[in-house]
Design a protein around this motif. Structure first.
Motif, PDB file in Angstrom:
ATOM      1  N   CYS A   1      49.868 -24.489  10.640  1.00  0.00           N
ATOM      2  CA  CYS A   1      49.722 -24.859   9.228  1.00  0.00           C
ATOM      3  C   CYS A   1      48.555 -25.829   9.062  1.00  0.00           C
TER       4      CYS A   1
ATOM      5  N   GLU B   1      45.331 -25.730   6.678  1.00  0.00           N
ATOM      6  CA  GLU B   1      44.988 -26.850   5.778  1.00  0.00           C
ATOM      7  C   GLU B   1      43.532 -27.275   5.976  1.00  0.00           C
TER       8      GLU B   1
ATOM      9  N   PHE C   1      41.216 -24.925   3.507  1.00  0.00           N
ATOM     10  CA  PHE C   1      41.245 -25.729   2.280  1.00  0.00           C
ATOM     11  C   PHE C   1      40.429 -27.024   2.322  1.00  0.00           C
ATOM     12  N   THR C   2      39.818 -27.353   3.447  1.00  0.00           N
ATOM     13  CA  THR C   2      39.129 -28.649   3.511  1.00  0.00           C
ATOM     14  C   THR C   2      37.686 -28.548   4.019  1.00  0.00           C
TER      15      THR C   2
ATOM     16  N   LYS D   1      36.223 -27.378  -6.389  1.00  0.00           N
ATOM     17  CA  LYS D   1      36.909 -28.052  -5.278  1.00  0.00           C
ATOM     18  C   LYS D   1      38.275 -28.602  -5.705  1.00  0.00           C
ATOM     19  N   ARG D   2      38.344 -29.003  -6.967  1.00  0.00           N
ATOM     20  CA  ARG D   2      39.641 -29.465  -7.463  1.00  0.00           C
ATOM     21  C   ARG D   2      40.636 -28.307  -7.484  1.00  0.00           C
TER      22      ARG D   2
ATOM     23  N   VAL E   1      40.481 -25.774  -5.378  1.00  0.00           N
ATOM     24  CA  VAL E   1      40.817 -25.579  -3.960  1.00  0.00           C
ATOM     25  C   VAL E   1      41.949 -26.527  -3.559  1.00  0.00           C
ATOM     26  N   LEU E   2      41.830 -27.768  -3.999  1.00  0.00           N
ATOM     27  CA  LEU E   2      42.852 -28.766  -3.682  1.00  0.00           C
ATOM     28  C   LEU E   2      44.205 -28.391  -4.306  1.00  0.00           C
TER      29      LEU E   2
ATOM     30  N   LYS F   1      45.596 -25.898  -2.041  1.00  0.00           N
ATOM     31  CA  LYS F   1      46.065 -26.549  -0.818  1.00  0.00           C
ATOM     32  C   LYS F   1      47.453 -27.156  -1.060  1.00  0.00           C
ATOM     33  N   GLU F   2      47.612 -27.749  -2.216  1.00  0.00           N
ATOM     34  CA  GLU F   2      48.915 -28.342  -2.531  1.00  0.00           C
ATOM     35  C   GLU F   2      49.998 -27.261  -2.625  1.00  0.00           C
TER      36      GLU F   2
ATOM     37  N   VAL G   1      50.904 -26.233   0.868  1.00  0.00           N
ATOM     38  CA  VAL G   1      51.655 -27.249   1.617  1.00  0.00           C
ATOM     39  C   VAL G   1      53.078 -27.428   1.102  1.00  0.00           C
ATOM     40  N   SER G   2      53.279 -27.258  -0.191  1.00  0.00           N
ATOM     41  CA  SER G   2      54.582 -27.689  -0.725  1.00  0.00           C
ATOM     42  C   SER G   2      55.348 -26.634  -1.528  1.00  0.00           C
ATOM     43  N   LYS G   3      54.927 -25.377  -1.486  1.00  0.00           N
ATOM     44  CA  LYS G   3      55.728 -24.353  -2.158  1.00  0.00           C
ATOM     45  C   LYS G   3      56.356 -23.444  -1.105  1.00  0.00           C
ATOM     46  N   THR G   4      57.638 -23.656  -0.833  1.00  0.00           N
ATOM     47  CA  THR G   4      58.325 -22.893   0.214  1.00  0.00           C
ATOM     48  C   THR G   4      59.051 -21.714  -0.422  1.00  0.00           C
TER      49      THR G   4
END
Lengths: 422, 422
Positions: free
Chosen positions: B182, B186, B190-191, B221-222, B224-225, B228-229, B232-235
């Motif tokens: 993961c 990330e 995404f970075t 880029k915002r 993209v962020l 990324k969120e 990372v946090s949608k399961t």
């Protein structure tokens, strides 16, 4: 904090007779109590899930501890509703995280025993459950600020905007399997209250209204389902998971958060929304209490203190956090970050209003009511307040996406309260 | 499938010399190969992470297996970039889930060895990597449909709209700690590609354009962020996590999905978006290949087949699923559900376009390019196509929320391709 491994054979349900010998073998507890040879033991739990005892040295009542034990069923529903007692493992893990993050807002933990599903902690003798205080109309000048700080510190510092990737996943991994208590929330907050279900509370006049205005309000229920989906699949931060006025012990100066067994990774707005809803439920109940109008005003004044303290501290921490799972220094210029953060805060506020709506409905219709309302003896009066709370729930759900500031929320709420005919 | 426990002492990196004796001890593999006394062994991996061997009986080459082993570093970056080989554990777990859900789309697994971080599986001799076939301009009449079906079955059936609460959490729990892979996503998707970073690819003319049009495009880029969120946090469901044309083995009739080591619970749109982006990257590359225009048309025709197959099957499964973590029978009337489902599908499409945008950028600027483009020798030509892909990435990101149907996406893409001056 010692944690031993769970084993079915080692578990037995404690009672007043067996508590002294159990405590006598735990040096950290003996040290607090002075001696375990003459103990005074009171069952004090009013919770839905567990047994809670206050144990003090009968020769010196200032020396005392709280013994909390999980039993393998849902206490509220009785032994016929099994509920794995390994929930105590998550309570212990959450206390452990909170001891690092917000030591002044959680009781000291003297001993944690996974075999016995027991935790022994600081006795908060000079504090009462916030809900009880609010039913009595007591003002606590610090609790709103403390609640805001507690949420900012615990929620921001367990989010991907603060934690590095691997550490965050390790912490997340410690709570993923708090499955039984997540399922309780899924069922009792997001499902059963909106259907005909045997577990629901009943009050004839309220039931009639609910049939027409909740069961048939498909838009509202669709929103409830939206929030259930957020609850289930948004792993944003380590939540308390049950942060209401019954989970706080307070006095004029101090506030402690207890009952952390629902802790898991979920949406930040869930904790915030539960806090809001319990203030609102209490506020409504004061239509029927002496001096209620002034106390209602005090309650409503607490909402912006909670939110503003939360938001200010949350943003302060965010601005200091330059390297995390989500962010590396220099990725965006400060003005873009400012705007991104402020959009996030607005989304948390709106979602908190939606979760508050769910929480108010479940506390009104569902099995686990709040004493603020359920304690009102006259069923007709109670029903009036219940329907009032359900209408407020619907208003919050419907208008949540029009909110941009806590003042917008207050206008909505004040406007709504002014419609009540006393 | 046998899984033994991991232990550092038992691990050694396999090579052509040690493979025969290793395989000789595995009855299930000996059975497939007939004998291990005379083996023909070829290293065939072109992957970024692992070693892959084709092993066949030299006396009967139709009897063969694939041996895949993880090494404790990122192969693409060299031994100086450590990467825990326990990623193989998640590859095995994902194959195990897929064997139940979509047995016809994954190779047979003969043996899985966590100690050795090795998996031994069916050799797909009559199949080639889809990416290789697409570089050669080969049409595969079934792959789009198969890809749509694979995604529908695996993503819907591991979502909270299908699985019961406890089962879902147990499955989720098996993938939470796939932390290293993961983290790779990330960082590398995404970075790093959007910053000056030592790991990035370099091509002078492209670099110049990127400095101006990616590094300085804060809105992009915002976004993209934002993705990324979500990542990372949608399961939301068990993702393949790396579903591109290099992770599929195909022929005219069959399609197999391989390389499941990135599997974890994330947003459904991530898998869909990766598929889209790899078709688009290939499509762009065919500006520079003989007969490219016709093949480009074929590629673009596959996108609606993938999406429509995915959506149709996903909705079919959804309509049959009456009791799950999220839903209990009768909670909403069918017309509300219809509208809720269709809103969800639109959101998946939009988010897939956003993830496709990220994926196209990283495959262009980041360390892990695609052979479709990186294989073009003339740097000026390659740069033209790279910049073209980056412009398409930006267009997708910017206009994603205007998409409501796959036709909208096709209009956007066709419109964009028509701007290219060959």
């Amino acid at each position: 904090m010692d944690i031993t491994n769970e084993s079915e054979a080692l578990y037995k349900i404690l009672d007043k007779d067996s508590i002294p010998s159990y405590l006598a073998d735990i040096p950290a507890v003996v040290e607090v109590l002075g001696s375990t040879s003459d103990l005074s033991i009171q069952e004090i739990g009013d919770g839905n899930l567990n047994y809670v005892y206050r144990v003090s040295n009968a020769q010196d009542k200032t020396r005392s501890v709280i013994v909390k034990q999980a039993v393998p069923f849902l206490r509220l529903a009785g032994e016929s509703w099994p509920l794995a007692r390994d929930r105590m493992r998550y309570e212990i893990r959450a206390f452990s995280a909170y001891s690092d993050l917000v030591p002044s807002f959680v009781p000291d933990i003297y001993f944690a025993d996974e075999d016995m599903s027991t935790v022994i902690m600081q006795c908060l003798d000079n504090h009462i459950i916030l809900r009880v205080g609010m039913i009595e109309g007591i003002r606590y000048p610090k609790v709103a600020e403390h609640t805001g700080l507690f949420m900012a510190e615990t929620l921001f510092k367990t989010s991907a905007w603060f934690m590095p990737s691997l550490e965050r996943r390790k912490l997340l991994d410690r709570f993923t399997m708090n499955a039984d208590l997540c399922k309780l929330t899924e069922d009792f907050i997001f499902t059963f209250p909106y259907l005909v279900h045997e577990s629901n509370y009943s009050n004839p006049a309220t039931d009639e209204w609910v049939k027409e205005n909740i069961h048939q309000d498909h838009e509202y229920k669709r929103n409830v389902l939206h929030f259930k989906e957020l609850f289930v699949s948004k792993t944003e931060a380590l939540l308390h998971g049950d942060l209401h006025s019954g989970s706080m012990m307070v006095n004029q100066d101090e506030s402690y958060v207890i009952d952390t067994e629902f802790a898991f990774f979920g949406p930040i707005s869930f904790d915030v929304g539960k806090v809001f809803s319990n203030y609102l439920l209490s506020c409504t109940s004061h239509f029927e209490r002496p001096g209620g109008a002034e106390y209602q005003q005090w309650i409503l004044e607490q909402l912006p203190v909670i939110w503003n303290t939360f938001e200010t501290r949350f943003l302060e921490l965010w601005k200091q956090s330059n390297d995390s799972t989500l962010y590396v220094s220099g990725f965006l210029p400060e003005e873009e970050l400012e705007s991104l953060r402020s959009e996030h805060m607005i989304q948390i506020l709106r979602d908190a209003a939606g979760f508050a709506a769910c929480s108010m409905a479940r506390r009104t219709i569902g099995i686990a009511g709040v004493a603020d309302i359920r304690g009102i003896e006259d069923v007709a009066t109670r029903s009036t307040l219940e329907i009032f709370n359900l209408k407020l729930s619907k208003r919050l759900m419907e208008q949540r996406n029009e909110l941009s500031t806590i003042d917008d929320l207050l206008v909505l709420v004040n406007d709504f309260y002014s419609t009540h005919n006393t």
